[in-house]
Motif scaffolding. Sequence first.
Motif, PDB file in Angstrom:
ATOM      1  N   LEU A  41      16.183  -8.209  -6.757  1.00 13.11           N
ATOM      2  CA  LEU A  41      15.523  -7.614  -5.594  1.00 13.11           C
ATOM      3  C   LEU A  41      16.459  -6.643  -4.869  1.00 13.11           C
ATOM      4  O   LEU A  41      16.000  -5.791  -4.115  1.00 13.11           O
ATOM      5  N   ARG A  42      17.777  -6.763  -5.128  1.00  8.77           N
ATOM      6  CA  ARG A  42      18.733  -5.843  -4.497  1.00  8.77           C
ATOM      7  C   ARG A  42      18.567  -4.423  -5.017  1.00  8.77           C
ATOM      8  O   ARG A  42      19.024  -3.462  -4.389  1.00  8.77           O
ATOM      9  N   ASN A  43      17.929  -4.293  -6.198  1.00  8.01           N
ATOM     10  CA  ASN A  43      17.702  -2.958  -6.754  1.00  8.01           C
ATOM     11  C   ASN A  43      16.532  -2.233  -6.095  1.00  8.01           C
ATOM     12  O   ASN A  43      16.319  -1.049  -6.342  1.00  8.01           O
ATOM     13  N   LEU A  44      15.779  -2.966  -5.284  1.00  6.77           N
ATOM     14  CA  LEU A  44      14.645  -2.341  -4.616  1.00  6.77           C
ATOM     15  C   LEU A  44      15.142  -1.307  -3.624  1.00  6.77           C
ATOM     16  O   LEU A  44      16.072  -1.563  -2.844  1.00  6.77           O
ATOM     17  N   LEU A  75      13.943   2.487 -12.043  1.00  8.51           N
ATOM     18  CA  LEU A  75      12.536   2.812 -11.789  1.00  8.51           C
ATOM     19  C   LEU A  75      11.638   1.644 -12.193  1.00  8.51           C
ATOM     20  O   LEU A  75      10.708   1.284 -11.460  1.00  8.51           O
ATOM     21  N   LEU A  76      11.915   1.050 -13.352  1.00  8.71           N
ATOM     22  CA  LEU A  76      11.109  -0.071 -13.822  1.00  8.71           C
ATOM     23  C   LEU A  76      11.210  -1.257 -12.871  1.00  8.71           C
ATOM     24  O   LEU A  76      10.194  -1.873 -12.529  1.00  8.71           O
ATOM     25  N   HIS A  77      12.419  -1.604 -12.441  1.00 10.59           N
ATOM     26  CA  HIS A  77      12.602  -2.739 -11.533  1.00 10.59           C
ATOM     27  C   HIS A  77      11.788  -2.561 -10.259  1.00 10.59           C
ATOM     28  O   HIS A  77      11.126  -3.496  -9.789  1.00 10.59           O
ATOM     29  N   ASN A  78      11.835  -1.367  -9.704  1.00 12.36           N
ATOM     30  CA  ASN A  78      11.085  -1.099  -8.475  1.00 12.36           C
ATOM     31  C   ASN A  78       9.575  -1.121  -8.729  1.00 12.36           C
ATOM     32  O   ASN A  78       8.798  -1.611  -7.908  1.00 12.36           O
ATOM     33  N   ALA A  79       9.175  -0.585  -9.885  1.00  8.31           N
ATOM     34  CA  ALA A  79       7.747  -0.530 -10.204  1.00  8.31           C
ATOM     35  C   ALA A  79       7.161  -1.928 -10.369  1.00  8.31           C
ATOM     36  O   ALA A  79       6.045  -2.201  -9.904  1.00  8.31           O
ATOM     37  N   VAL A  80       7.892  -2.824 -11.021  1.00  4.75           N
ATOM     38  CA  VAL A  80       7.398  -4.184 -11.258  1.00  4.75           C
ATOM     39  C   VAL A  80       7.059  -4.876  -9.934  1.00  4.75           C
ATOM     40  O   VAL A  80       5.975  -5.454  -9.767  1.00  4.75           O
ATOM     41  N   VAL A  81       7.981  -4.801  -8.984  1.00  2.53           N
ATOM     42  CA  VAL A  81       7.761  -5.477  -7.698  1.00  2.53           C
ATOM     43  C   VAL A  81       6.715  -4.737  -6.862  1.00  2.53           C
ATOM     44  O   VAL A  81       5.775  -5.341  -6.327  1.00  2.53           O
ATOM     45  N   ILE A  85      13.308   5.007  -3.936  1.00  2.00           N
ATOM     46  CA  ILE A  85      12.663   5.017  -5.252  1.00  2.00           C
ATOM     47  C   ILE A  85      11.179   4.700  -5.134  1.00  2.00           C
ATOM     48  O   ILE A  85      10.336   5.326  -5.793  1.00  2.00           O
ATOM     49  N   VAL A  86      10.834   3.730  -4.282  1.00  2.00           N
ATOM     50  CA  VAL A  86       9.415   3.440  -4.052  1.00  2.00           C
ATOM     51  C   VAL A  86       8.711   4.679  -3.495  1.00  2.00           C
ATOM     52  O   VAL A  86       7.578   4.992  -3.868  1.00  2.00           O
ATOM     53  N   GLY A  87       9.419   5.399  -2.625  1.00  2.00           N
ATOM     54  CA  GLY A  87       8.851   6.638  -2.086  1.00  2.00           C
ATOM     55  C   GLY A  87       8.623   7.661  -3.182  1.00  2.00           C
ATOM     56  O   GLY A  87       7.610   8.381  -3.179  1.00  2.00           O
ATOM     57  N   ARG A  88       9.526   7.709  -4.157  1.00  2.00           N
ATOM     58  CA  ARG A  88       9.352   8.637  -5.279  1.00  2.00           C
ATOM     59  C   ARG A  88       8.146   8.239  -6.136  1.00  2.00           C
ATOM     60  O   ARG A  88       7.369   9.081  -6.585  1.00  2.00           O
ATOM     61  N   LEU A  89       8.010   6.923  -6.376  1.00  2.00           N
ATOM     62  CA  LEU A  89       6.845   6.439  -7.116  1.00  2.00           C
ATOM     63  C   LEU A  89       5.549   6.786  -6.382  1.00  2.00           C
ATOM     64  O   LEU A  89       4.547   7.163  -7.009  1.00  2.00           O
ATOM     65  N   LEU A  90       5.587   6.679  -5.067  1.00  2.00           N
ATOM     66  CA  LEU A  90       4.394   6.995  -4.279  1.00  2.00           C
ATOM     67  C   LEU A  90       4.104   8.489  -4.265  1.00  2.00           C
ATOM     68  O   LEU A  90       2.943   8.906  -4.344  1.00  2.00           O
ATOM     69  N   ARG A  91       5.158   9.312  -4.154  1.00  2.00           N
ATOM     70  CA  ARG A  91       4.938  10.760  -4.133  1.00  2.00           C
ATOM     71  C   ARG A  91       4.314  11.251  -5.430  1.00  2.00           C
ATOM     72  O   ARG A  91       3.519  12.192  -5.429  1.00  2.00           O
ATOM     73  N   MET A  92       4.686  10.612  -6.541  1.00  3.05           N
ATOM     74  CA  MET A  92       4.088  10.986  -7.815  1.00  3.05           C
ATOM     75  C   MET A  92       2.736  10.308  -8.007  1.00  3.05           C
ATOM     76  O   MET A  92       1.779  10.913  -8.500  1.00  3.05           O
ATOM     77  N   GLY A  93       2.644   9.030  -7.603  1.00  2.00           N
ATOM     78  CA  GLY A  93       1.440   8.254  -7.880  1.00  2.00           C
ATOM     79  C   GLY A  93       0.279   8.471  -6.930  1.00  2.00           C
ATOM     80  O   GLY A  93      -0.878   8.429  -7.347  1.00  2.00           O
TER      81      GLY A  93
END
Length: 454
Positions: free
Chosen positions: A233-236, A94-100, A240-248
């Motif tokens: 960047l392979r962890n992107l 989650l952190l790796h995706n959030a940073v980018v 997960i970005v969609g999950r961050l967006l659904r919450m954020g």
Amino acid sequence: MLYDFAKYKDQYKANLRLALPVVLTQLGQILTQVADNLMVGRYGGDDPLPLASVSFGGAISFIFFIASAGIALGLTPLVGELFVRNEHRRSSILLHNAVVFYTLLGVVMMLIQWLSVPLLYHLGQPAEVVEASIPYYRMLLLSLPPIMLFFAFKQFLEGVGNTRAELYVTIVANLANIGFNWVFIYGRYGFPEMGAEGAGLGTLLARTIAPVAIIAYFVSRSQYRPYLSGFSLRNLSSRIVGRLLRMGLPISSQMFLESSAFVGTSVMMGWFGTQAIGANQIAITLGNCAFMIVLSIGAATTIRISHCYGVRNIGELALAARASYHLVLAWNSFAALAFIVLRDWIPALFTTNTEVIAITSQLLVFVALYQLSDGVQNISVGILRGIQDVKIIMPIAFVSYWLINIPVGYLFGFTLGMGPCGLFFSYLFGLSAAALMMIWRIRRNIRQLYAGQR
């Protein structure tokens, strides 16, 4: 039911233990804003233009800043739930995706606002105010990518219950900001005198220091360093970005809608002239001083609630929620009293313009009126974030701030002739509506959570 202090004593301690570092962090941030306004206001003296330009440029940039920051706030409850379950690998990804993602979001928001600069001339403000605000405004835009990188680490650390790191970083960044302001606003050490633009440059440099400092803190602590292990960047992941967006996104939408009510009021305040803009800036800054404490208690509430929710301890969750309401009502009652008692003295600290001082003194009475509603609605948002019930926040905010707050402000301010005070009076209606609807939603959710345990 009679109030029982002993019942809530431990809850107060737990909430305040998390909240106090955030309180000091938020106080540091707001003191920087106060310093900006004091230094720019004093720089202008009897001329209200520098303060008005900072007010207008800051208000317009803030609405996009708060929308971006709101998306980042969605990381905290997600990390909080995983943390109490010891799912460290999932937290790391989650952190790796959030940073980018958050950094790129800051770049996109910066570009959108930069291209929209010509639209500033079409918001009904005095032309000289718009012209003077643009250099300051552009400095704030450049600071968006680094501050969003800072938020990625800040919200992650809050999720694992660490609210002290942001305090240390904010102290460093805020001291730097005040120092930069002194150099660039007034032109010290051979630098040119930049006025309001110098305050913007100070903010940009301070916001660049913040992510560097928090990353240094992060990698210097053995318990956090493993979360960055294998960063690639392979962890992107779009999932997960969609999950961050659904919450954020719902959190961001609520914050955008709420802040747009304040920004819309600031724009309408400009229709009353340059003095009203300056008075609005001082009153909003002082209101924000009180609100930062509320925001801190709300952040601590989200952390406590997310941890209780993660292990499904609903009894503890309900007690923690009520304790937060108690704390914020006590604080806002004190703030309201202070605004009323000191309404004639505080504005004179910011400017020597007698008309600006007189208008600000009147506005502070209305700032006092909406304190309790503002506190209750913010804590309610923190509780809803903690239990991950965020979709309802946006429609409540839309009704409260766009269908009630802004139209009522126009009605009182212009149709009924109350002027600037009428615009501020409308906050009481919008914030109260939001508070009532959110409390109803929370009571419903807690009943359902209790029923699920039976």
